[in-house]
Design a protein around this motif. Structure first.
Motif, PDB file in Angstrom:
ATOM      1  N   PHE A   1       3.902  -6.183  -3.516  1.00 17.10           N
ATOM      2  CA  PHE A   1       2.485  -5.907  -3.246  1.00 17.10           C
ATOM      3  C   PHE A   1       1.715  -7.190  -2.976  1.00 17.10           C
ATOM      4  O   PHE A   1       0.856  -7.240  -2.104  1.00 17.10           O
ATOM      5  CB  PHE A   1       1.847  -5.115  -4.386  1.00 17.10           C
ATOM      6  CG  PHE A   1       2.263  -3.680  -4.438  1.00 17.10           C
ATOM      7  CD1 PHE A   1       2.192  -2.876  -3.313  1.00 17.10           C
ATOM      8  CD2 PHE A   1       2.733  -3.119  -5.620  1.00 17.10           C
ATOM      9  CE1 PHE A   1       2.571  -1.534  -3.351  1.00 17.10           C
ATOM     10  CE2 PHE A   1       3.110  -1.784  -5.676  1.00 17.10           C
ATOM     11  CZ  PHE A   1       3.031  -0.997  -4.533  1.00 17.10           C
TER      12      PHE A   1
ATOM     13  N   LEU B   1       8.690  -4.701  -0.098  1.00 15.66           N
ATOM     14  CA  LEU B   1       8.367  -3.369  -0.612  1.00 15.66           C
ATOM     15  C   LEU B   1       9.562  -2.424  -0.487  1.00 15.66           C
ATOM     16  O   LEU B   1       9.836  -1.637  -1.404  1.00 15.66           O
ATOM     17  CB  LEU B   1       7.142  -2.793   0.100  1.00 15.66           C
ATOM     18  CG  LEU B   1       6.609  -1.472  -0.455  1.00 15.66           C
ATOM     19  CD1 LEU B   1       6.235  -1.599  -1.932  1.00 15.66           C
ATOM     20  CD2 LEU B   1       5.409  -1.006   0.353  1.00 15.66           C
TER      21      LEU B   1
ATOM     22  N   ALA C   1       0.691  -3.006  -8.471  1.00 14.98           N
ATOM     23  CA  ALA C   1      -0.326  -2.904  -7.418  1.00 14.98           C
ATOM     24  C   ALA C   1      -1.681  -3.374  -7.933  1.00 14.98           C
ATOM     25  O   ALA C   1      -2.392  -4.129  -7.245  1.00 14.98           O
ATOM     26  CB  ALA C   1      -0.412  -1.469  -6.904  1.00 14.98           C
TER      27      ALA C   1
END
Length: 191
Positions: A111, A125, A154
């Motif tokens: 992230f 990712l 995140a």
């Protein structure tokens, strides 16, 4: 629902050696590839990529710290193999399951990179998702552990990203120190 989804994924473990070997690699070792990616970004000697590497590591350290010091002890969720009969493909301590440390690290790096470098972040990712899925497949985490890791990663990555204007003196200092060290190294001539 968490356990039912775990059963669906873990049910396939132990059926195909090649898939099992891949999942074991994804569950344990992809993280080293991701850390190598951060190293490559740092050693490009491009300031923006070095800052991306710094912020990815900072996000990972903060997220892992929060996960291991506060969340994991408070939630104290037993691992799937402690409570159920599972197809466990890798050995693991019977410590708390939520959130997954491997996934927290992987998603934090991913992230953070997504915010600063789309190309590298997209690759990271995908690797983080493979890590999370594999941790369930090999029987050491529930899907909820992975989802919690991704959410924490995140959030922390976003907070670090939004604070980078205030934090920039730190990576800039490290980059200057690094450049000074590199420039002081003797150059090896080739014949």
């Amino acid at each position: 629902m968490n356990y039912q989804l775990f059963q669906i994924i873990n049910h396939f473990a132990g059926k195909w050696d090649l898939i099992d070997d891949l999942m074991e690699f994804f569950a344990q070792d992809i993280i080293w590839l991701m850390i190598a990616m951060i190293g490559v970004l740092w050693f490009t000697h491009k300031e923006q990529q070095q800052q991306s590497a710094f912020y990815a590591l900072l996000s990972a350290v903060v997220a892992l710290g929060i996960a291991t010091v506060w969340i994991s002890p408070d939630v104290n969720q037993p691992r799937p193999f402690v409570l159920h009969v599972v197809h466990q493909l890798i050995p693991h301590n019977a410590d708390a399951s939520f959130p997954s440390d491997h996934s927290t690290l992987a998603f934090s790096l991913a992230f953070s990179l997504l915010f600063t470098n789309r190309k590298w972040g997209t690759v990271a990712l995908v690797l983080a998702c493979l890590t999370g899925f594999a941790r369930v497949y090999v029987g050491v985490h529930y899907p909820g552990d992975i989802a919690g890791s991704a959410a924490l990663a995140a959030l922390i990555s976003f907070l670090v990203y939004t604070m980078r204007a205030r934090l920039n003196p730190v990576p800039n200092l490290l980059i200057r120190i690094y450049n000074k060290i590199i420039s002081s190294l003797p150059i090896v001539s080739r014949k």
